[in-house]
Write a protein that holds these residues in place. Structure first.
Motif, PDB file in Angstrom:
ATOM      1  N   PRO A  96      61.829 -33.570 -13.097  1.00 16.91           N
ATOM      2  CA  PRO A  96      60.831 -34.340 -12.343  1.00 16.91           C
ATOM      3  C   PRO A  96      61.131 -34.406 -10.841  1.00 16.91           C
ATOM      4  N   VAL A  97      62.396 -34.496 -10.477  1.00 18.15           N
ATOM      5  CA  VAL A  97      62.755 -34.544  -9.059  1.00 18.15           C
ATOM      6  C   VAL A  97      62.437 -33.206  -8.398  1.00 18.15           C
ATOM      7  N   ARG A  98      62.740 -32.101  -9.091  1.00 20.60           N
ATOM      8  CA  ARG A  98      62.402 -30.778  -8.565  1.00 20.60           C
ATOM      9  C   ARG A  98      60.897 -30.644  -8.361  1.00 20.60           C
ATOM     10  N   ALA A  99      60.134 -31.079  -9.352  1.00 20.45           N
ATOM     11  CA  ALA A  99      58.676 -30.945  -9.293  1.00 20.45           C
ATOM     12  C   ALA A  99      58.084 -31.779  -8.165  1.00 20.45           C
ATOM     13  N   VAL A 100      58.526 -33.018  -8.020  1.00 18.76           N
ATOM     14  CA  VAL A 100      57.998 -33.873  -6.959  1.00 18.76           C
ATOM     15  C   VAL A 100      58.393 -33.329  -5.587  1.00 18.76           C
ATOM     16  N   THR A 101      59.617 -32.867  -5.448  1.00 17.29           N
ATOM     17  CA  THR A 101      60.064 -32.290  -4.183  1.00 17.29           C
ATOM     18  C   THR A 101      59.236 -31.059  -3.834  1.00 17.29           C
ATOM     19  N   ALA A 102      59.021 -30.191  -4.802  1.00 20.11           N
ATOM     20  CA  ALA A 102      58.217 -28.987  -4.571  1.00 20.11           C
ATOM     21  C   ALA A 102      56.783 -29.350  -4.207  1.00 20.11           C
ATOM     22  N   ALA A 103      56.210 -30.341  -4.880  1.00 19.25           N
ATOM     23  CA  ALA A 103      54.832 -30.755  -4.592  1.00 19.25           C
ATOM     24  C   ALA A 103      54.721 -31.318  -3.177  1.00 19.25           C
ATOM     25  N   VAL A 104      55.672 -32.126  -2.765  1.00 18.35           N
ATOM     26  CA  VAL A 104      55.653 -32.697  -1.413  1.00 18.35           C
ATOM     27  C   VAL A 104      55.771 -31.594  -0.371  1.00 18.35           C
ATOM     28  N   VAL A 105      56.647 -30.639  -0.590  1.00 14.61           N
ATOM     29  CA  VAL A 105      56.801 -29.526   0.345  1.00 14.61           C
ATOM     30  C   VAL A 105      55.499 -28.725   0.432  1.00 14.61           C
ATOM     31  N   CYS A 106      54.848 -28.475  -0.699  1.00 15.70           N
ATOM     32  CA  CYS A 106      53.588 -27.723  -0.710  1.00 15.70           C
ATOM     33  C   CYS A 106      52.502 -28.455   0.071  1.00 15.70           C
TER      34      CYS A 106
ATOM     35  N   LEU B 174      46.702 -24.814  -6.952  1.00 16.57           N
ATOM     36  CA  LEU B 174      47.532 -23.895  -7.744  1.00 16.57           C
ATOM     37  C   LEU B 174      49.021 -24.161  -7.521  1.00 16.57           C
ATOM     38  N   ALA B 175      49.416 -24.469  -6.288  1.00 13.75           N
ATOM     39  CA  ALA B 175      50.821 -24.791  -6.020  1.00 13.75           C
ATOM     40  C   ALA B 175      51.229 -26.067  -6.744  1.00 13.75           C
ATOM     41  N   LEU B 176      50.343 -27.056  -6.761  1.00 14.53           N
ATOM     42  CA  LEU B 176      50.651 -28.301  -7.470  1.00 14.53           C
ATOM     43  C   LEU B 176      50.709 -28.084  -8.985  1.00 14.53           C
ATOM     44  N   CYS B 177      49.893 -27.172  -9.492  1.00 14.52           N
ATOM     45  CA  CYS B 177      49.972 -26.833 -10.922  1.00 14.52           C
ATOM     46  C   CYS B 177      51.311 -26.168 -11.242  1.00 14.52           C
ATOM     47  N   CYS B 178      51.770 -25.330 -10.345  1.00 16.94           N
ATOM     48  CA  CYS B 178      53.087 -24.708 -10.554  1.00 16.94           C
ATOM     49  C   CYS B 178      54.196 -25.755 -10.481  1.00 16.94           C
ATOM     50  N   ALA B 179      54.033 -26.750  -9.622  1.00 14.91           N
ATOM     51  CA  ALA B 179      55.014 -27.835  -9.563  1.00 14.91           C
ATOM     52  C   ALA B 179      54.994 -28.631 -10.864  1.00 14.91           C
ATOM     53  N   ALA B 180      53.822 -28.771 -11.459  1.00 14.54           N
ATOM     54  CA  ALA B 180      53.725 -29.478 -12.743  1.00 14.54           C
ATOM     55  C   ALA B 180      54.431 -28.704 -13.850  1.00 14.54           C
ATOM     56  N   VAL B 181      54.427 -27.378 -13.751  1.00 16.04           N
ATOM     57  CA  VAL B 181      55.155 -26.565 -14.736  1.00 16.04           C
ATOM     58  C   VAL B 181      56.650 -26.879 -14.664  1.00 16.04           C
ATOM     59  N   LEU B 182      57.143 -27.133 -13.458  1.00 15.72           N
ATOM     60  CA  LEU B 182      58.565 -27.464 -13.301  1.00 15.72           C
ATOM     61  C   LEU B 182      58.894 -28.864 -13.824  1.00 15.72           C
TER      62      LEU B 182
END
Length: 175
Positions: A7-17, A45-53
């Motif tokens: 979850p931390v990886r996904a939220v970090t990736a989403a914020v960066v996107c 699409l980037a946020l969907c990829c973050a959700a995959v993480l």
């Protein structure tokens, strides 16, 4: 050392996107069509990829797909669309719009006239309107907005459409 939770990886990736998408959108001149639809789709699409993480499954392929998607849709596409947003004909049209607006302000006019745009275009070595050819002898886009702006008098393409909204606000888009 314990790895970072999904979850931390996904939220970090989403914020960066989101930050990259906003920065890339704001880096483009406001008079240009900013391709909001394309930028919105790539952000989704980037946020969907973050959700995959976000999932806690330990499958390496799922993580690779998520990271690759974030890299492409969250970084590469927004940055390249911003970099390619000003080809030479767009830069020419932006300069013409600035010159025409300056001429209107000098004359204390509340709107930029077609004559001012024509004068600014011709002063920079370009032409207004479509190029007359044997196949299409009628010149379009030379008498009213949106005007067709060509950086070179003797070439029909590349060209850009220029209009002024609310008097002095230029809008530039591809024709």
């Amino acid at each position: 050392m314990k790895s970072v939770s999904p979850p931390v990886r996904a939220v970090t990736a989403a914020v960066v996107c989101v930050v990259v998408a906003l920065a890339a959108a704001l880096a483009v001149d406001s008079r240009l069509d900013r391709h909001w639809v394309l930028r919105g789709i790539t952000l989704v699409l980037a946020l969907c990829c973050a959700a995959v993480l976000w999932s806690d499954e330990r499958r390496k392929l799922r993580a690779i797909v998520g990271f690759a998607g974030i890299l492409m849709f969250g970084l590469v596409f927004p940055i390249t669309s911003t970099t390619w947003s000003q080809p030479p004909e767009i830069k020419f049209a932006l300069a013409v719009a600035d010159d025409a607006k300056a001429a209107a302000l000098k004359e204390v006019a509340s709107a930029v006239s077609v004559a001012q745009v024509k004068a600014a275009t011709e002063a920079r070595g370009g032409a207004v309107g479509s190029l007359a050819t044997e196949r299409n002898p009628e010149i379009r886009g030379a008498d009213s907005y949106p005007l067709i702006i060509r950086p070179r008098k003797d070439e029909g393409r590349p060209r850009v459409c220029l209009s002024f909204e609310h008097g002095l606000d230029a809008k530039i888009r591809s024709c």
